[in-house]
Write a protein that holds these residues in place. Structure first.
Motif, PDB file in Angstrom:
ATOM      1  N   UNK A 233       0.858  -1.731   0.023  1.00  0.00           N
ATOM      2  CA  UNK A 233       0.174   0.274   0.123  1.00  0.00           C
ATOM      3  C   UNK A 233       1.206   1.256   0.063  1.00  0.00           C
ATOM      4  N   UNK A 234       1.846   1.228   0.848  1.00  0.00           N
ATOM      5  CA  UNK A 234       2.707   2.537   0.708  1.00  0.00           C
ATOM      6  C   UNK A 234       3.375   2.696  -0.103  1.00  0.00           C
ATOM      7  N   UNK A 235       3.576   1.308  -1.202  1.00  0.00           N
ATOM      8  CA  UNK A 235       3.889   2.056  -2.336  1.00  0.00           C
ATOM      9  C   UNK A 235       3.001   2.108  -3.697  1.00  0.00           C
ATOM     10  N   UNK A 236       1.723   2.513  -3.084  1.00  0.00           N
ATOM     11  CA  UNK A 236       0.502   2.974  -4.714  1.00  0.00           C
ATOM     12  C   UNK A 236       0.018   1.929  -4.723  1.00  0.00           C
ATOM     13  N   UNK A 237       0.077   0.818  -4.265  1.00  0.00           N
ATOM     14  CA  UNK A 237      -1.043  -0.558  -4.393  1.00  0.00           C
ATOM     15  C   UNK A 237      -2.347   0.084  -3.584  1.00  0.00           C
ATOM     16  N   UNK A 238      -3.507  -1.198  -4.028  1.00  0.00           N
ATOM     17  CA  UNK A 238      -4.295  -1.453  -3.580  1.00  0.00           C
ATOM     18  C   UNK A 238      -4.569  -2.832  -3.590  1.00  0.00           C
ATOM     19  N   UNK A 239      -3.697  -3.972  -2.154  1.00  0.00           N
ATOM     20  CA  UNK A 239      -3.515  -5.005  -2.282  1.00  0.00           C
ATOM     21  C   UNK A 239      -4.991  -5.579  -1.879  1.00  0.00           C
ATOM     22  N   UNK A 240      -5.423  -7.205  -2.359  1.00  0.00           N
ATOM     23  CA  UNK A 240      -6.808  -7.521  -1.602  1.00  0.00           C
ATOM     24  C   UNK A 240      -6.204  -8.281  -0.559  1.00  0.00           C
ATOM     25  N   UNK A 241      -5.428  -9.169  -1.090  1.00  0.00           N
ATOM     26  CA  UNK A 241      -4.879 -10.047  -0.263  1.00  0.00           C
ATOM     27  C   UNK A 241      -3.441 -10.582  -0.483  1.00  0.00           C
ATOM     28  N   UNK A 242      -2.571 -10.725   0.553  1.00  0.00           N
ATOM     29  CA  UNK A 242      -0.782 -11.001   0.277  1.00  0.00           C
ATOM     30  C   UNK A 242      -0.888 -12.232   1.391  1.00  0.00           C
ATOM     31  N   UNK A 243      -0.704 -13.095   1.173  1.00  0.00           N
ATOM     32  CA  UNK A 243      -1.203 -14.602   2.168  1.00  0.00           C
ATOM     33  C   UNK A 243       0.015 -15.511   1.712  1.00  0.00           C
ATOM     34  N   UNK A 244       0.168 -16.417   2.574  1.00  0.00           N
ATOM     35  CA  UNK A 244       0.653 -17.439   2.523  1.00  0.00           C
ATOM     36  C   UNK A 244       0.171 -19.226   3.291  1.00  0.00           C
ATOM     37  N   UNK A 245      -0.251 -19.998   2.044  1.00  0.00           N
ATOM     38  CA  UNK A 245      -1.135 -21.478   2.112  1.00  0.00           C
ATOM     39  C   UNK A 245      -0.566 -22.602   2.270  1.00  0.00           C
ATOM     40  N   UNK A 246      -0.531 -23.191   2.227  1.00  0.00           N
ATOM     41  CA  UNK A 246      -0.485 -24.736   2.076  1.00  0.00           C
ATOM     42  C   UNK A 246      -1.106 -25.088   0.729  1.00  0.00           C
ATOM     43  N   UNK A 247      -0.568 -25.995  -0.145  1.00  0.00           N
ATOM     44  CA  UNK A 247      -0.215 -25.331  -1.610  1.00  0.00           C
ATOM     45  C   UNK A 247      -1.355 -26.725  -2.147  1.00  0.00           C
ATOM     46  N   UNK A 248      -1.623 -28.050  -0.911  1.00  0.00           N
ATOM     47  CA  UNK A 248      -2.790 -28.370  -1.917  1.00  0.00           C
ATOM     48  C   UNK A 248      -4.002 -28.268  -1.261  1.00  0.00           C
ATOM     49  N   UNK A 249      -4.471 -27.644  -0.592  1.00  0.00           N
ATOM     50  CA  UNK A 249      -6.158 -26.949   0.481  1.00  0.00           C
ATOM     51  C   UNK A 249      -5.780 -25.410  -0.151  1.00  0.00           C
ATOM     52  N   UNK A 250      -4.986 -24.564  -0.076  1.00  0.00           N
ATOM     53  CA  UNK A 250      -4.699 -23.335  -0.458  1.00  0.00           C
ATOM     54  C   UNK A 250      -5.604 -22.317   1.337  1.00  0.00           C
ATOM     55  N   UNK A 251      -5.714 -23.696   2.268  1.00  0.00           N
ATOM     56  CA  UNK A 251      -5.690 -23.821   3.614  1.00  0.00           C
ATOM     57  C   UNK A 251      -4.818 -22.533   4.757  1.00  0.00           C
ATOM     58  N   UNK A 252      -4.854 -21.922   5.450  1.00  0.00           N
ATOM     59  CA  UNK A 252      -3.722 -20.848   6.005  1.00  0.00           C
ATOM     60  C   UNK A 252      -2.904 -22.377   6.781  1.00  0.00           C
ATOM     61  N   UNK A 253      -1.317 -22.400   6.562  1.00  0.00           N
ATOM     62  CA  UNK A 253      -0.794 -23.658   7.273  1.00  0.00           C
ATOM     63  C   UNK A 253      -0.736 -23.969   9.029  1.00  0.00           C
ATOM     64  N   UNK A 254      -1.235 -25.067   8.972  1.00  0.00           N
ATOM     65  CA  UNK A 254      -0.990 -25.586  10.503  1.00  0.00           C
ATOM     66  C   UNK A 254       0.262 -25.814  10.915  1.00  0.00           C
TER      67      UNK A 254
END
Length: 281
Positions: A233-254
């Motif tokens: 955002x500080x560089x002028x963007x309007x982000x919807x999401x930046x996130x880390x997820x598990x590849x196999x189901x795109x859920x947050x990592x355990x």
């Protein structure tokens, strides 16, 4: 190279062919698309590419009408890549009546990330891909379809759809093609002006920084994700999401999730252009 506009023309072109390789596109082809076509070429005796801008996957305020159509250049590029058949239906050919039967993907996979910010998007994607598979691959006993990892969630949704419907289709993933500065190739990059194009690489850089921070474990993931959003955002963007997820189901990592099983995903607007990207790590 044969061009089929209608389903009867496509069936005639495919007559006697078995298990082709297929690359579906919305046209306005760039080097990333052609890389997928070249990846698909040795996978079957017959290579089919489709060009169809699918209204069902655009929200009312999005760029369906202005989405670039570059038919002559697309055909020239596909012919140079040794494509055998181009299926380019008009809307009335693929949707001869209102498409009231639709594929509803699993909300746990399709209503997060892109699905949260573009509700109904994956219903439109799954519906058109199912119709394209029915037109191109199923009459030939199945085949192989190549999709790019750049649309990471889309790839996963389509894989899950194929599994659940037991379709005789092998889904092959193609690596994201990037410009020399690291920007993921996308048809929507053409909307960027010169200054925005220089700035656009910041999205991939933000994802790399987020992955490095996650590996270092310097703070809880939600905190690292929020910092990444604020930095963009500080560089002028309007982000919807930046996130880390598990590849196999795109859920947050355990806790204890191993390196090599994660992916950072991001979507953000730069001016009026919305870009997406991801990085496996």
């Amino acid at each position: 190279m044969q061009i089929a506009r209608t389903l009867p023309e496509l069936r005639a072109a495919l007559a006697g062919r078995e298990r082709p390789a297929f690359v579906p596109t919305m046209g306005n082809l760039h080097d990333g698309h052609i890389a997928l076509v070249r990846q698909a070429r040795p996978l079957a005796d017959t290579l089919v590419a489709s060009i169809f801008v699918n209204r069902l996957q655009f929200l009312p305020h999005e760029d369906f009408d202005s989405y670039p159509r570059t038919w002559d250049a697309d055909c020239a590029r596909l012919e140079a890549a040794d494509c055998d058949i181009v299926f380019a239906p008009r809307e009335r050919d693929l949707y001869p009546e209102p498409q009231t039967f639709k594929i509803q993907p699993d909300p746990a996979l399709a209503d997060i990330l892109e699905g949260q910010f573009r509700p109904g998007f994956f219903t439109g994607v799954c519906t058109v891909v199912m119709k394209l598979f029915a037109a191109v691959l199923l009459p030939c006993g199945g085949g192989t379809a190549v999709f790019g990892k750049k649309d990471y969630q889309q790839l996963m949704v389509i894989r899950r759809m194929v599994e659940q419907f037991a379709l005789p289709v092998d889904i092959v993933a193609g690596d994201t093609s990037r410009a020399s500065d690291g920007l993921a190739l996308s048809s929507r990059n053409g909307y960027l002006d010169a200054g925005q194009r220089t700035q656009a690489v910041q999205l991939s850089q933000a994802l790399q920084a987020l992955a490095q921070a996650a590996l270092a474990g310097s703070a809880p993931l939600p905190q690292l994700e929020e910092r990444a959003m604020q930095a963009l955002q500080a560089q002028g963007w309007a982000p919807d999401y930046l996130t880390v997820r598990q590849r196999h189901d795109l859920q947050p990592p355990q806790s204890g999730t191993a390196t090599g099983t994660l992916v950072t995903l991001g979507a953000a607007r730069l001016g009026g252009t919305r870009l997406i990207d991801n990085l496996e790590f």
